[in-house]
Design a protein around this motif. Structure first.
Motif, PDB file in Angstrom:
ATOM      1  N   ASP A 260       0.815  -1.215   0.000  1.00  0.00           N
ATOM      2  CA  ASP A 260       0.000   0.000   0.000  1.00  0.00           C
ATOM      3  C   ASP A 260       0.849   1.266   0.000  1.00  0.00           C
ATOM      4  O   ASP A 260       0.664   2.180   0.820  1.00  0.00           O
ATOM      5  CB  ASP A 260      -0.955   0.017   1.199  1.00  0.00           C
ATOM      6  CG  ASP A 260      -2.319  -0.580   0.862  1.00  0.00           C
ATOM      7  OD1 ASP A 260      -2.499  -1.035  -0.279  1.00  0.00           O
ATOM      8  OD2 ASP A 260      -3.196  -0.601   1.742  1.00  0.00           O
ATOM      9  N   SER A 262       1.676   4.795  -1.215  1.00  0.00           N
ATOM     10  CA  SER A 262       0.876   5.878  -1.788  1.00  0.00           C
ATOM     11  C   SER A 262       1.627   6.541  -2.934  1.00  0.00           C
ATOM     12  O   SER A 262       2.785   6.919  -2.789  1.00  0.00           O
ATOM     13  CB  SER A 262       0.549   6.928  -0.721  1.00  0.00           C
ATOM     14  OG  SER A 262      -0.273   6.382   0.294  1.00  0.00           O
ATOM     15  N   VAL A 270      -2.851   3.866  -4.333  1.00  0.00           N
ATOM     16  CA  VAL A 270      -1.843   3.063  -3.649  1.00  0.00           C
ATOM     17  C   VAL A 270      -1.459   1.881  -4.537  1.00  0.00           C
ATOM     18  O   VAL A 270      -2.183   1.511  -5.459  1.00  0.00           O
ATOM     19  CB  VAL A 270      -2.351   2.537  -2.282  1.00  0.00           C
ATOM     20  CG1 VAL A 270      -2.529   3.680  -1.295  1.00  0.00           C
ATOM     21  CG2 VAL A 270      -3.652   1.763  -2.444  1.00  0.00           C
TER      22      VAL A 270
END
Length: 541
Positions: A260, A262, A270
């Motif tokens: 995940d 970003s 993500v």
């Protein structure tokens, strides 16, 4: 060891007073699928008792016995059976089966209310999570992600596959959700409303993470903060031979090197990254999942090829992006600009990480299915979007690809072309904000076609076919059925007619395009995986 710990926590049937929990109700006889049996009889609480293990785990001796007796006594105060449904008022101990289970296939339905929090404990261990997915994400509690939906193994270590669901598959409040859970050894599969949300992840032993999951234990239905209803609770025991077969054919997926990450400010912007072992920069598979730009998840279509790509020394990126509805909420016009701009930004972000992640910035190949395939082709054919004068170093990175290899691709977003190629076409109107009019019996595609001339600049910008030029990279197209141009198709949204027409167009532009479908002649690479390995590792392309 852990099995003994759990059994020591459970109330002894011989030592405690067994309270009658039968409740009168309008009986609804459950009808389990073939091979399953009902563990809720639809009439009363027979076979179930109350136990919140968190309330007794630290107790011993008489204090534990009293706590367990009290929980059993409280159980029918908060749980009832109504019209075949097991109903909880949001309080009290968890509904726990008297019977213990090992390897099972469990099916059940649930319906809950806003702000409720619940889950299913397997072998007495938390849990397959049930969220109110409308809850806002709280930056102060980053490991709680209700917006991603239910079905994940919430008590697993954050940042590991299975802890969060692959996609959000929850139905709106007031509707019944169907869960299917398969537990074999310590491996867990979860399907929510027929969508795979956990794919064979190892379920951690919450009570002692140094130990494996107990071999057996009760099924527990958690309650926490709001009414929840359960029905049609069915179990099928999985035997030893079937268990071995399942585990042999479904190896655990490797954990992401980066989870995940970003690449933008939105919660959906993500990506996961898996780094292949290599002493030199590796090629990259840039995977974009499908789902019509309205649903789907990052492992959808990737699971089967991921281990092979890593073994071949190809690193893998899987991108999440804003869906049509989320882009529309952000004011993006046309809506398809949201997911497409997102994947372009993600590609630039990955290139910006080349030094840190040991990547070959040139050899990046995109792949995906359906809308993910269309997105991949859009990247492959779109002119360079890098801004060399930007103050943002990510924006200065290239958006060009080395290749693209896709399945079931929509190669055009022009409704006129779609209709000419496949008369019963019905896809694409939502990409440009068309919804149709049910009162006038006007479909979204009909409106799309009728108003085509008003959006020609958008079609020119977002239709892969319209962007093809002689300097574009090679592409590979795979379809599950043979083409039949000009004829109605069983699946017009993923017809090989798209591939035939794009291949013709690419050949005219001097762009290499390999097309594969059942019965296709001179197939060089049977699958997208074969093509990507060949293309990304080929010394000269």
């Amino acid at each position: 060891m852990m099995l003994h710990v759990l059994k020591s926590l459970a109330p002894s049937l011989t030592a405690l007073i067994c309270l009658s929990v039968a409740q009168p109700s309008d009986a609804v006889e459950p009808k389990p699928p073939k091979g399953y049996r009902a563990i809720l009889n639809g009439e009363d609480l027979t076979g179930w008792y109350g136990w919140n293990p968190h309330a007794s785990v630290k107790l011993t001796g008489d204090k534990k016995a009293e706590n367990l007796r009290k929980q059993r006594a409280e159980f029918p105060e908060h749980w009832t059976v109504e019209n075949g449904e097991l109903v909880n008022d949001g309080h009290g101990p968890y509904a726990t089966t008297e019977e213990e289970f090992g390897n099972i296939d469990l099916q059940l339905e649930y319906k809950t209310v806003p702000k409720a929090d619940s889950g299913i404990y397997l072998r007495g261990t938390p849990q397959v999570q049930i969220w109110d997915w409308n809850q806002p994400y709280n930056l102060k509690r980053p490991d709680r992600k209700p917006h991603q939906g239910s079905g994940g193994l919430f008590n697993n270590t954050p940042g590991t596959l299975g802890r969060d669901p692959i996609m959000r598959a929850d139905k709106p409040f007031g509707q019944w959700n169907h869960l299917r859970i398969r537990q074999v050894g310590d491996r867990t599969w979860v399907w929510l409303n027929s969508r795979a949300v956990v794919q064979g992840a190892v379920m951690e032993n919450f009570w002692d993470r140094s130990q494996p999951l107990p071999a057996k234990g009760p099924i527990m239905l958690q309650t926490h903060g709001g009414e929840i209803r359960w029905r049609n609770i069915f179990v099928r025991e999985i035997g030893e031979q079937e268990s071995k077969k399942i585990l042999a054919s479904h190896r655990p997926l490797p954990q992401p090197t980066q989870y995940d990450v970003s690449y933008g400010p939105h919660l959906k912007q993500v990506l996961h990254f898996w780094q292949a072992e290599s002493d030199k920069p590796t090629p990259v598979l840039f995977f974009i999942h499908g789902g019509g730009w309205t649903n789907g998840g990052r492992l959808s279509g990737l699971s089967g090829m991921l281990p092979t790509m890593l073994k071949e020394g190809i690193s893998v990126v899987s991108v999440e992006y804003r869906f049509i509805g989320e882009a529309t909420a952000d004011g993006v016009v046309p809506p398809v600009k949201g997911p497409l701009d997102d994947v372009a930004r993600a590609l630039q972000f990955v290139r910006s990480k080349a030094a840190d992640w040991n990547l070959d910035k040139q050899r990046i190949g995109a792949s995906g299915g359906s809308a993910g395939a269309c997105s991949s082709l859009w990247l492959a054919f779109h002119p360079e979007m890098a801004d060399p004068d930007s103050e943002d170093p990510v924006a200065r990175e290239s958006t060009r690809l080395w290749c693209a290899a896709v399945t079931g691709a929509q190669t055009t977003l022009d409704p006129k072309q779609m209709k000419e190629w496949t008369p019963n076409s019905r896809y694409g109107g939502h990409a440009f904000g068309f919804r149709g009019n049910s009162e006038k019996k006007l479909s979204a595609f009909d409106e799309f076609l009728a108003k085509r001339d008003t959006i020609l600049p958008w079609i020119a910008e977002y239709s892969p076919y319209a962007l093809v030029s002689s300097d574009d990279p090679s592409v590979y197209l795979s379809y599950s059925s043979a083409p039949a141009l000009g004829k109605k198709q069983k699946d017009p949204t993923h017809t090989a007619n798209f591939g035939v027409k794009l291949q013709e167009h690419c050949e005219q532009a001097g762009v290499d395009c390999e097309l594969v479908y059942p019965g296709a002649a001179d197939v060089q690479h049977p699958t997208t995986t074969d093509y990507l390995i060949w293309k990304l590792k080929r010394p000269n392309s």
